[in-house]
Enzyme design. Structure first.
Site, short mmCIF file in Angstrom:
data_model
loop_
_atom_site.label_atom_id
_atom_site.label_comp_id
_atom_site.label_asym_id
_atom_site.label_seq_id
_atom_site.Cartn_x
_atom_site.Cartn_y
_atom_site.Cartn_z
N TYR A 236 98.24 17.68 44.98
CA TYR A 236 98.20 18.35 43.76
C TYR A 236 98.22 19.71 43.95
O TYR A 236 98.78 20.46 43.13
CB TYR A 236 97.11 17.85 42.83
CG TYR A 236 97.21 16.66 42.39
CD1 TYR A 236 97.89 15.28 42.79
CD2 TYR A 236 96.46 16.11 41.21
CE1 TYR A 236 98.07 14.16 42.53
CE2 TYR A 236 96.82 14.70 40.74
CZ TYR A 236 97.36 13.97 41.27
OH TYR A 236 97.71 12.69 40.87
N LYS B 218 95.08 5.94 53.02
CA LYS B 218 96.19 5.15 53.50
C LYS B 218 96.39 5.61 55.06
O LYS B 218 97.78 6.11 55.38
CB LYS B 218 97.33 5.48 52.50
CG LYS B 218 98.53 4.79 52.67
CD LYS B 218 98.70 3.38 52.36
CE LYS B 218 99.91 2.84 52.37
NZ LYS B 218 99.62 1.14 52.38
N ASP C 221 96.17 0.56 48.68
CA ASP C 221 96.67 -0.62 47.87
C ASP C 221 95.70 -1.74 47.89
O ASP C 221 95.75 -2.42 46.73
CB ASP C 221 98.13 -0.91 48.57
CG ASP C 221 98.02 -0.99 50.31
OD1 ASP C 221 97.04 -0.66 51.02
OD2 ASP C 221 98.95 -1.64 50.96
N ASP D 32 92.94 10.26 41.26
CA ASP D 32 93.59 10.25 39.82
C ASP D 32 93.80 8.60 39.60
O ASP D 32 93.56 8.38 38.28
CB ASP D 32 94.70 10.98 39.94
CG ASP D 32 95.42 11.18 38.77
OD1 ASP D 32 94.53 11.15 37.40
OD2 ASP D 32 96.58 11.61 38.56
N ASP E 138 91.53 6.03 36.71
CA ASP E 138 92.18 5.30 35.57
C ASP E 138 92.07 3.87 35.63
O ASP E 138 91.61 3.21 34.66
CB ASP E 138 93.46 5.63 35.37
CG ASP E 138 93.80 6.80 34.62
OD1 ASP E 138 92.89 7.66 34.68
OD2 ASP E 138 94.81 7.03 33.86
#
Ligand code: IPM
Ligand code: MG
Length: 359
Positions: free
Chosen positions: A142, A191, A223, A247, A251
């Site tokens: 970001y 990851k 994942d 992020d 959620d």
């Protein structure tokens, strides 16, 4: 004591939920002898309308001189077609970056009273879920280099994920410290089977863990973590992860609680300064109709009392009042269920204020 608070109501339902939050805070101040001085500032869409930019310099300057920032929500369809660097969301990234708020704490908690709102099967949920997502907030993709260029396949766009050792160390420490005050389990999510930045992340988190022998550390690929959150959410205590993975996963974690209108967040820097805001957005469709749930903002105020001011008793006073109002069956539309009493934003704020009781 007297404290200076920068208040950013923002857009959509922001102003109405913020006024309920401040009502609660003022009452807590009266009860325990603290004064709060508010400076109301512009950021987001309303700042674009008033000044032409999402994050006016004055807002940043006043925030820097304050003990904390309390924010409602920013954004709305009116500003959706503006170019990337002029969008209301840019105000959030600017505040985080310029105020050095690198640690984002997002608790995903199921309230006993609202357990029916959880979309998972009862046998998966058990009697509760209580996860603290610790998201790195000022690094990674970001904030990395981005742009457009002519590559060998023609025009292309790129964004860069980069993490320094120091950035990972400081967020890892926060996660371990928080885990110490909870169930002493940290799950670091990356990851590392693909990304070099994740391999560094994993190494550094593992190094830091040696200073916390009382806390258990696990690593999951993102994942798999996304799947585990749905399959067996009770395995998680504290999750620590990068800006982008945090992020997305925060959620997901908030959705499994079934009541995103209930969830607060804190964004913290090196010292006690912090920015506090509900996790949900500006909900332009219900703005100004006295329908929004102010509880996430009220609980953000509790986080402010706990993390910036270190006033644990005051924080619990607020949380207890929210629980009492829920126990008595009062609900805003988003958490309404048959047999409960539907109330508006303002009434919910009043009820919570009335239920505040000194401990
Ligand atoms: C969040 C939001 C923001 C983010 C957006 C609005 C910039 O999704 O706080 O999670 O991606 O960080
Ligand atoms: Mg998000």
């Amino acid at each position: 004591m007297s404290y200076k608070i920068a208040v950013i109501p923002g857009d959509g339902i922001g102003p109405e939920i913020i006024s309920q939050g401040l009502k609660v805070l003022d009452k807590v101040g009266q009860m325990y002898g603290h004064t709060f001085e508010y400076n109301t500032l512009l950021a987001g869409g309303c700042a674009i309308d008033a000044t032409g930019e999402p994050l006016p310099n004055e807002t940043i300057q006043v925030c820097k001189k304050s003990d904390a920032v309390i924010l409602g929500a920013v954004g709305g369809p009116k500003w959706d077609t503006l170019p990337g660097n002029m969008r209301p969301e840019q105000a959030l990234l600017g505040l985080r970056g310029q105020l050095g708020l690198f640690a984002n704490l997002r608790p995903a908690v199921i309230y006993k009273e609202l357990i029916d709102a959880c979309p998972l099967k009862p046998e998966i949920v058990g009697d509760s879920i209580d996860i603290m997502v610790v998201r790195e907030l000022t690094g990674g993709i970001y904030f990395g280099e981005r742009g457009r260029r002519l590559g060998i396949k023609g025009q292309e766009a790129y964004d860069t994920e980069a993490y320094s050792v120091g950035e990972v160390e400081r967020i890892a420490k926060i996660a371990f410290e928080i885990a110490r005050k909870r169930n002493k389990r940290v799950t670091s999510i990356d990851k590392a089977n693909i990304l070099e930045s994740s391999r560094l992340w994993r190494e550094v988190v593992t190094d830091i863990s040696s200073n916390y022998p009382d806390v258990t550390l696990d690593h999951l690929y993102v994942d798999n973590a996304a799947m585990q959150l749905i399959r067996a959410p009770r395995q998680f205590d504290v999750i620590v992860t990068s800006n982008m993975f945090g992020d997305i996963l925060s959620d997901e974690a908030s959705m499994i609680t079934g009541s995103i209108g209930m969830l607060p967040s804190a964004s913290l820097g090196e010292n006690s300064f912090g920015l506090y805001e509900p996790i949900h957005g500006s909900a332009p469709d219900i703005a100004g109709q006295d329908k929004a749930n102010p509880i996430a903002t009220v609980l953000s105020i509790a986080m402010f009392l706990r993390y910036t001011l270190n006033l644990e008793r005051e924080a619990q006073t607020v949380e207890n009042a929210v629980n009492r109002v829920l126990e008595e069956g009062y609900r805003t539309g988003d958490i309404m269920s048959p047999g409960k009493t539907l109330v508006g934003t303002n009434k919910m704020g009043e009820l919570i204020t009335e239920k505040l009781s000194k401990i």
